[in-house]
Design a protein around this motif. Structure first.
Motif, short mmCIF file in Angstrom:
data_model
loop_
_atom_site.label_atom_id
_atom_site.label_comp_id
_atom_site.label_asym_id
_atom_site.label_seq_id
_atom_site.Cartn_x
_atom_site.Cartn_y
_atom_site.Cartn_z
N GLU A 55 0.82 -1.22 0.00
CA GLU A 55 0.00 0.00 0.00
C GLU A 55 0.85 1.26 0.00
N GLY A 56 2.16 1.08 -0.06
CA GLY A 56 3.05 2.25 -0.06
C GLY A 56 3.22 2.84 1.33
N LYS A 57 2.79 2.11 2.36
CA LYS A 57 2.94 2.61 3.73
C LYS A 57 4.26 2.14 4.32
N GLU A 166 -0.18 4.23 -8.47
CA GLU A 166 -0.95 4.61 -7.28
C GLU A 166 -0.10 4.51 -6.03
N THR A 167 0.69 3.44 -5.98
CA THR A 167 1.54 3.23 -4.80
C THR A 167 2.62 4.30 -4.74
N LYS A 169 2.42 7.39 -5.71
CA LYS A 169 1.85 8.64 -5.17
C LYS A 169 1.75 8.55 -3.65
N ASN A 170 1.33 7.40 -3.18
CA ASN A 170 1.22 7.22 -1.74
C ASN A 170 2.58 7.26 -1.06
N ARG A 171 3.58 6.65 -1.71
CA ARG A 171 4.92 6.63 -1.11
C ARG A 171 5.50 8.04 -1.02
N LYS A 173 3.74 10.78 -0.67
CA LYS A 173 3.02 11.46 0.41
C LYS A 173 3.65 11.05 1.76
N VAL A 174 3.84 9.77 1.91
CA VAL A 174 4.45 9.25 3.14
C VAL A 174 5.85 9.84 3.32
#
Ligand code: AMP
Length: 213
Positions: A55-57, A166-167, A169-171, A173-174
């Motif tokens: 999830e890129g978390k 998508e991942t 973009k999340n990475r 942001k994180v």
């Protein structure tokens, strides 16, 4: 020599860490690689890490710190090491500092490979990885000798799940929320050095080698 590589995902930290590791004959330690190896081997650690990575978390600090401190306690780290992808949060940095402090030791440099977000998204979409040996490539910047095939072991290259748009973009942001504060953290400790990561990999490496010498 103990070095930390900082920078957004896809900034080229891994490529530079490899070059530094070779030049100084010290291990290149990537927490991402350790997690991926565990996922491949189906270990309990791998199963736990995968849920977050897909999830890129970030994998929780407690687990990540334990794995990293274990790794740097190995014999091959006695002359130093280069950390790629760790620390990614202030608590991780503090845990490492505490451990090193107990050994009367410290990090020499935190090298920030600076690349703007626009470039990162472009770069990540071209990233390819070898599922067998972990080598990484870029279709434009670091192409394999034969398209789609790993130079090191001949396996077919893939796009990692965590390099999918998508991942990514999340990475990012994180990264901005949790990892970027480390730049100020190491700046305050006077060990931060920033290099322009938009240049060619060879130029970036020369800039880093100048800092280390
Ligand atoms: P990387 O190969 O360094 O880009 O890492 C891939 C993924 O592994 C990250 O997106 C995180 O989910 C996880 N990961 C790697 N290193 C860390 C770390 N120091 N702290 C938390 N999660 C990490």
């Amino acid at each position: 020599m103990k070095i930390i590589m900082l920078g957004a995902p896809g900034a080229g930290k891994g490529t530079q860490a490899d070059k530094i590791a070779q030049k100084y004959s010290i291990p290149h330690i990537s927490t991402g690689d350790i997690f991926r190896k565990n996922i491949k081997e189906g270990t309990a650690l791998g199963k736990e890490a995968k849920q977050y990575m897909d999830e890129g978390k970030l994998v929780p600090d407690e687990l990540t710190v334990r794995i990293l401190l274990d790794r740097v306690a190995s014999d091959d780290c006695s002359r130093g090491y280069i950390l790629d992808g760790f620390p990614r949060t202030i608590p991780q940095a503090e845990a490492l500092e505490k451990k090193l402090g107990e050994l009367d030791d410290d990090i020499d440099f935190a090298i920030n490979v600076d690349v703007p977000d626009e470039n990162i998204v472009n770069r990540m979409s071209g990233r390819r990885a070898c599922p067998k040996c972990g080598a990484t490539y870029h279709i434009k910047h670091i192409p394999p000798k034969k398209e789609g095939i790993c130079d090191e072991c001949g396996a077919e290259l893939i796009i990692r799940d965590d390099d999918k748009p998508e991942t990514v973009k999340n990475r990012l942001k994180v990264y901005h929320e949790q990892t970027q504060p480390l730049i100020e953290y190491y700046d305050k400790k006077k060990i931060l050095r920033t290099v322009d990561g938009t240049k060619d990999a060879e130029d970036v490496f020369r800039a880093i080698a100048d800092i280390l010498e």
